[in-house]
Design a protein around this motif. Structure first.
Motif, PDB file in Angstrom:
ATOM      1  N   LEU A 125       0.856  -1.188   0.000  1.00  0.00           N
ATOM      2  CA  LEU A 125       0.000   0.000   0.000  1.00  0.00           C
ATOM      3  C   LEU A 125       0.894   1.240   0.000  1.00  0.00           C
ATOM      4  CD1 LEU A 125      -3.146   0.517   0.588  1.00  0.00           C
ATOM      5  CD2 LEU A 125      -2.349   1.095   2.870  1.00  0.00           C
ATOM      6  N   SER A 126       0.519   2.249  -0.773  1.00  0.00           N
ATOM      7  CA  SER A 126       1.352   3.441  -0.837  1.00  0.00           C
ATOM      8  C   SER A 126       0.523   4.711  -0.682  1.00  0.00           C
ATOM      9  CB  SER A 126       2.096   3.482  -2.171  1.00  0.00           C
ATOM     10  OG  SER A 126       1.186   3.613  -3.234  1.00  0.00           O
ATOM     11  N   GLN A 127       1.251   5.794  -0.466  1.00  0.00           N
ATOM     12  CA  GLN A 127       0.593   7.095  -0.328  1.00  0.00           C
ATOM     13  C   GLN A 127      -0.112   7.464  -1.624  1.00  0.00           C
ATOM     14  OE1 GLN A 127       3.696   9.913   0.566  1.00  0.00           O
ATOM     15  NE2 GLN A 127       5.145   8.831  -0.698  1.00  0.00           N
ATOM     16  N   THR A 128      -1.062   8.361  -1.515  1.00  0.00           N
ATOM     17  CA  THR A 128      -1.826   8.780  -2.692  1.00  0.00           C
ATOM     18  C   THR A 128      -1.784  10.301  -2.822  1.00  0.00           C
ATOM     19  OG1 THR A 128      -3.937   9.161  -1.582  1.00  0.00           O
ATOM     20  CG2 THR A 128      -3.454   6.895  -2.242  1.00  0.00           C
ATOM     21  N   PRO A 129      -2.078  10.819  -4.007  1.00  0.00           N
ATOM     22  CA  PRO A 129      -2.129  12.276  -4.174  1.00  0.00           C
ATOM     23  C   PRO A 129      -3.312  12.901  -3.433  1.00  0.00           C
ATOM     24  CG  PRO A 129      -2.574  11.163  -6.266  1.00  0.00           C
ATOM     25  CD  PRO A 129      -2.250  10.103  -5.266  1.00  0.00           C
ATOM     26  N   THR A 130      -4.253  12.090  -2.985  1.00  0.00           N
ATOM     27  CA  THR A 130      -5.420  12.604  -2.273  1.00  0.00           C
ATOM     28  C   THR A 130      -4.993  13.373  -1.030  1.00  0.00           C
ATOM     29  OG1 THR A 130      -6.596  10.653  -3.053  1.00  0.00           O
ATOM     30  CG2 THR A 130      -7.677  11.937  -1.348  1.00  0.00           C
ATOM     31  N   TYR A 131      -4.085  12.810  -0.253  1.00  0.00           N
ATOM     32  CA  TYR A 131      -3.606  13.464   0.966  1.00  0.00           C
ATOM     33  C   TYR A 131      -2.862  14.751   0.623  1.00  0.00           C
ATOM     34  CZ  TYR A 131      -1.197  14.333   5.353  1.00  0.00           C
ATOM     35  OH  TYR A 131      -0.727  14.920   6.503  1.00  0.00           O
ATOM     36  N   LEU A 132      -1.946  14.662  -0.333  1.00  0.00           N
ATOM     37  CA  LEU A 132      -1.141  15.832  -0.690  1.00  0.00           C
ATOM     38  C   LEU A 132      -1.983  16.947  -1.285  1.00  0.00           C
ATOM     39  CD1 LEU A 132       2.017  14.124  -2.235  1.00  0.00           C
ATOM     40  CD2 LEU A 132       1.750  15.140   0.038  1.00  0.00           C
TER      41      LEU A 132
END
Length: 158
Positions: free
Chosen positions: A47-54
């Protein structure tokens, strides 16, 4: 062995159609399972980070994106989940919360340096927050050289 297409499609906005990512992830899970069974190994879903948070979107929106990643891995019966290469501990906490709902063991690994995450949260605080969020295994500090890690662990400063 991790499965990475969701990371490529979501994190870097590579122009794949959603069905392509899903198909690639399904195939990767099948392949990883075949290899794991040859040597009595385990299969992890990465699982990885998404642009949603950024992009400053809400916790609910961000967790919805994480859930899409988790669903593929659960449906393909991976043995555990790895939330990895996160640069913001808050986003990592949200990922851990989402992963835990699957009932699978959760490994959490951050990509941060000696000064902490990108919001200035210290390495120690990141580790505590990952543990409090419920990660079964946690690691903070992928983003720096082993010599820096050794100096940090030994109390030799930042």
């Amino acid at each position: 062995m991790g499965v990475w297409c969701v990371r490529v499609c979501d994190r870097y906005r590579v122009p794949f159609f959603p069905w392509q990512c899903r198909g690639i992830n399904d195939a990767a899970c099948r392949l990883a399972r075949e290899v794991a069974e040859e040597g009595d190994g385990l299969v992890a879903g990465g699982l990885s980070q998404t642009p949603t948070y950024l992009s400053g979107m809400s916790k609910a929106d961000t967790q919805k994106e994480f859930q899409k990643q988790v669903d593929v891995f659960v449906e393909n019966k991976v043995d555990f989940l790895i939330a990895e290469y996160f640069e913001h501990v808050e986003e990592m906490e949200w990922a851990i919360e989402t992963c835990l709902k699957s009932g699978l063991p959760v490994v959490a690994s951050m990509c941060i340096g000696p000064e902490g995450d990108l919001h200035g949260i210290t390495v120690e605080e990141c580790a505590v927050r990952m543990a409090k969020a419920g990660a079964h295994v946690g690691k903070s500090g992928v983003g720096f050289l082993p010599s820096v890690a050794i100096r940090r662990i030994s109390g030799g400063g930042r």
